[in-house]
Design a protein around this motif. Structure first.
Motif, short mmCIF file in Angstrom:
data_model
loop_
_atom_site.label_atom_id
_atom_site.label_comp_id
_atom_site.label_asym_id
_atom_site.label_seq_id
_atom_site.Cartn_x
_atom_site.Cartn_y
_atom_site.Cartn_z
N ALA A 61 -14.84 1.99 -14.61
CA ALA A 61 -13.35 2.16 -14.32
C ALA A 61 -13.00 2.50 -12.94
CB ALA A 61 -12.80 3.25 -15.09
N VAL A 62 -12.30 1.39 -12.16
CA VAL A 62 -11.80 1.45 -10.98
C VAL A 62 -10.49 2.16 -11.07
CG1 VAL A 62 -11.24 0.23 -8.71
CG2 VAL A 62 -12.86 -0.70 -10.51
N LEU A 63 -10.28 3.26 -10.57
CA LEU A 63 -9.19 4.08 -10.30
C LEU A 63 -8.28 3.86 -9.17
CD1 LEU A 63 -10.73 7.66 -11.81
CD2 LEU A 63 -9.88 5.41 -12.95
N VAL A 64 -6.89 3.62 -9.19
CA VAL A 64 -6.32 3.31 -7.89
C VAL A 64 -4.99 4.21 -8.11
CG1 VAL A 64 -5.34 1.33 -6.58
CG2 VAL A 64 -7.01 0.83 -8.33
N PRO A 65 -5.12 5.36 -7.23
CA PRO A 65 -3.93 6.17 -7.32
C PRO A 65 -2.78 5.38 -6.04
CG PRO A 65 -5.74 7.54 -6.86
CD PRO A 65 -6.16 6.04 -6.77
N ASN A 72 1.25 -3.04 -0.40
CA ASN A 72 -0.22 -3.48 -0.31
C ASN A 72 -0.80 -3.61 -1.92
OD1 ASN A 72 -0.70 -3.00 2.54
ND2 ASN A 72 0.09 -0.94 2.02
N VAL A 73 0.02 -3.15 -2.84
CA VAL A 73 -0.63 -2.99 -4.23
C VAL A 73 -1.06 -4.13 -4.79
CG1 VAL A 73 1.54 -2.59 -5.50
CG2 VAL A 73 -0.43 -1.61 -6.56
N GLU A 74 -0.17 -5.09 -4.44
CA GLU A 74 -0.27 -6.40 -5.37
C GLU A 74 -1.76 -7.07 -4.50
OE1 GLU A 74 1.88 -10.79 -6.35
OE2 GLU A 74 2.74 -9.01 -5.19
N GLU A 75 -1.82 -6.93 -3.31
CA GLU A 75 -2.99 -7.56 -2.97
C GLU A 75 -4.28 -6.95 -3.24
OE1 GLU A 75 -4.40 -8.55 1.84
OE2 GLU A 75 -3.26 -6.92 1.65
N THR A 76 -4.24 -5.41 -3.34
CA THR A 76 -5.38 -4.46 -3.75
C THR A 76 -5.81 -4.97 -5.21
OG1 THR A 76 -4.64 -2.75 -2.39
CG2 THR A 76 -5.83 -2.33 -4.39
N VAL A 77 -4.87 -4.98 -5.95
CA VAL A 77 -5.10 -5.47 -7.46
C VAL A 77 -5.75 -6.84 -7.59
CG1 VAL A 77 -4.23 -5.81 -9.84
CG2 VAL A 77 -3.50 -3.95 -8.42
N LYS A 98 8.80 5.96 -5.00
CA LYS A 98 10.28 5.72 -4.77
C LYS A 98 10.65 4.34 -4.17
CE LYS A 98 10.67 10.63 -3.38
NZ LYS A 98 10.83 11.61 -2.33
N ASP A 99 9.72 3.66 -4.27
CA ASP A 99 9.72 2.23 -3.95
C ASP A 99 9.50 1.28 -5.24
OD1 ASP A 99 6.95 2.33 -4.00
OD2 ASP A 99 6.66 1.55 -1.80
N ARG A 100 9.27 0.17 -5.09
CA ARG A 100 8.86 -0.91 -6.06
C ARG A 100 7.49 -0.90 -6.47
NH1 ARG A 100 9.07 -5.72 -4.40
NH2 ARG A 100 9.68 -6.58 -6.51
N THR A 101 6.74 0.07 -6.22
CA THR A 101 5.24 0.11 -6.60
C THR A 101 5.22 0.30 -8.25
OG1 THR A 101 4.41 1.54 -4.82
CG2 THR A 101 3.09 1.60 -6.54
N GLY A 102 5.78 0.70 -8.74
CA GLY A 102 5.68 0.89 -10.39
C GLY A 102 6.22 -0.56 -11.12
N GLU A 103 7.25 -1.14 -10.32
CA GLU A 103 7.70 -2.40 -10.96
C GLU A 103 6.60 -3.28 -10.53
OE1 GLU A 103 11.19 -5.66 -9.90
OE2 GLU A 103 11.20 -3.56 -9.27
N LEU A 104 5.91 -3.34 -9.41
CA LEU A 104 5.06 -4.65 -9.19
C LEU A 104 3.86 -4.10 -10.03
CD1 LEU A 104 5.27 -4.29 -5.32
CD2 LEU A 104 5.72 -6.35 -6.66
N LEU A 105 3.45 -2.82 -10.33
CA LEU A 105 2.19 -2.68 -11.19
C LEU A 105 2.44 -3.17 -12.63
CD1 LEU A 105 1.06 0.92 -10.26
CD2 LEU A 105 0.00 -1.21 -9.79
#
Length: 426
Positions: A61-65, A72-77, A98-105
């Motif tokens: 399991a790869v955990l990504v906090p 950056n999160v889209e590129e990471t995933v 507080k940004d769009r991280t949750g929406e992108l995930l």
């Protein structure tokens, strides 16, 4: 002996320690790094893209906090989905961004079946996010990375092989800096080889690791469960978990072929904040665990404690010497050639030569994993001038802050400085 003579001897001892302690430690690290290469790194081979084959591939399991990682999160995933390891899942933790991280995930989870997303309402800190994800997977091997990291496609292969040995609790990988658009960025390319990588090689040669890399480390979940997982109140959860595991007699290792491409601060303000947190975290762990370390059962960890304590002492004395000499320079207009900041004379020549040898050796060791690494050799020669000053200053500032800090206060993160311009070549 008269008081002036005693003070003179003391000042001479301080000067000798400030100038020659780095030389001594550099020699220790180089010898340890060579020993690691001869013992662990030559075999099976150094080709990152040809990991040893296995009969069994356990679930990882790869955990990504993530906190405010919309850039950056889209590129990471996307990079995680290119892993060549056949049996893995990804758990991303949106830690009250507080940004769009949750929406992108959420969008990425709909695209990739291997991805699961956990949303935390409030920012609870990286340790809490890791603990939450660790309890929601059946995988025995957990790999923690950051929200800006790009794992090499073969990194899991290189990490998992160490867990065939039951005494291994954690294996830290080899972070490589990918943003190299400024002087600070290019210097850090050399730093992660000559300081981070070489020290981990040397420490692993004697069976100890001061800290795993929070940006890429694999853990055995049963070992984490034994020591109580990550501590939410620690400023550097990676340093703390390293000590908790080793104090429980688990083994921690370094795997240089498990590559992870990361972004680092490229502004002095961002660099200062990062290094101050690192210094405060290391000091916090040392102060918290020193009563337990007095036991003879923990004697094998004493070299790590002594090395870190001596490094803090060196930083404080270096800062004292710098302030004294600058004061002399300003008030008494001493000739610049007498200022030690220029490191003139045979002592300066010895320090400079040793530094250059250390950096060259480390770049050669890491060259197979980071093509074109030797091109950064010129920039690494500026490392002592910039980073010795920052290290001394952060160590001096960190100690009183830790002593005055509320020990039960949870360590929450703020939006990180991820550099100015990532190098598109990685």
């Amino acid at each position: 002996m008269t008081l002036p003579a005693l003070l003179g001897d003391l000042w001479g001892a301080i000067l000798a320690y400030v100038f020659f302690y780095p030389v001594l430690m550099s020699l220790v690290w180089m010898i340890g790094g060579i020993g690691f290469y001869l013992r662990f790194e030559r075999k099976p081979h150094r080709r990152v893209d040809q990991p040893p084959l296995r009969e069994h591939y356990p679930l990882i399991a790869v955990l990504v906090p993530c906190y405010n990682e919309e850039a950056n999160v889209e590129e990471t995933v996307d990079a995680l989905m290119e892993l060549r390891y056949p049996n893995f899942e990804v758990i991303a933790i949106n830690d009250g961004s507080k940004d769009r991280t949750g929406e992108l995930l959420n969008t990425l989870a709909a695209r990739y079946p291997k991805l699961r997303v956990i949303h935390q309402v409030e920012n609870q800190g990286k340790a809490v996010g890791l603990n939450t994800a660790a309890l929601l997977t059946r995988a025995e091997i957990l790999v923690g990375i950051d929200g800006d990291a790009r794992l090499d496609p073969h990194s899991l292969h290189w990490l998992v092989r160490h867990f065939d040995e039951p005494q291994v609790a954690a294996v830290t990988g080899n972070p490589r800096v990918r943003n190299r658009s400024t002087l600070l960025g290019r210097i850090q390319v050399g730093e992660f080889s000559s300081i981070v990588g070489l020290i981990k090689r040397a420490q692993r040669s004697v069976g100890l690791i001061f800290t795993v890399a929070g940006v890429i480390t694999a853990f055995r979940r049963s070992a984490l469960h034994e020591v109580g997982y990550w501590s939410p109140e620690k400023l550097t959860e990676d340093v703390d978990i390293s000590w908790k595991l080793q104090m429980a007699d688990w083994e921690v290792r370094f795997e240089p072929r498990a590559l992870c491409w990361i972004l680092m601060p490229e502004t002095l303000r961002g660099l200062w904040k990062q290094r101050l947190r690192w210094s405060m975290g290391g000091t916090q762990v040392l102060l918290d665990y020193w009563p337990q370390l007095l036991s003879l059962r923990r004697a094998r960890l004493w070299p790590l404690c002594i090395e870190y304590a001596l490094s803090i002492l060196w930083a404080c004395l270096f800062a004292l010497l710098a302030v004294y000499r600058v004061t002399d320079l300003v008030l008494y207009r001493i000739d610049l050639q007498s200022a030690p900041i220029l490191l003139l004379g045979w002592a300066g020549l010895l320090i400079g030569t040793t530094c250059l040898l250390q950096m060259m050796l480390s770049l050669i060791l890491d060259r197979p994993y980071d093509h074109g690494l030797l091109r950064n050799y010129f920039w690494t020669i500026w490392y002592p001038i910039i980073y010795w000053v920052i290290t001394a200053a952060t160590s001096v500032v960190a100690l009183p802050r830790i002593l005055l800090r509320d020990t039960g206060k949870r360590a929450r993160w703020t939006s990180p400085d991820r550099g100015i311009k990532p190098d598109a070549s990685h």
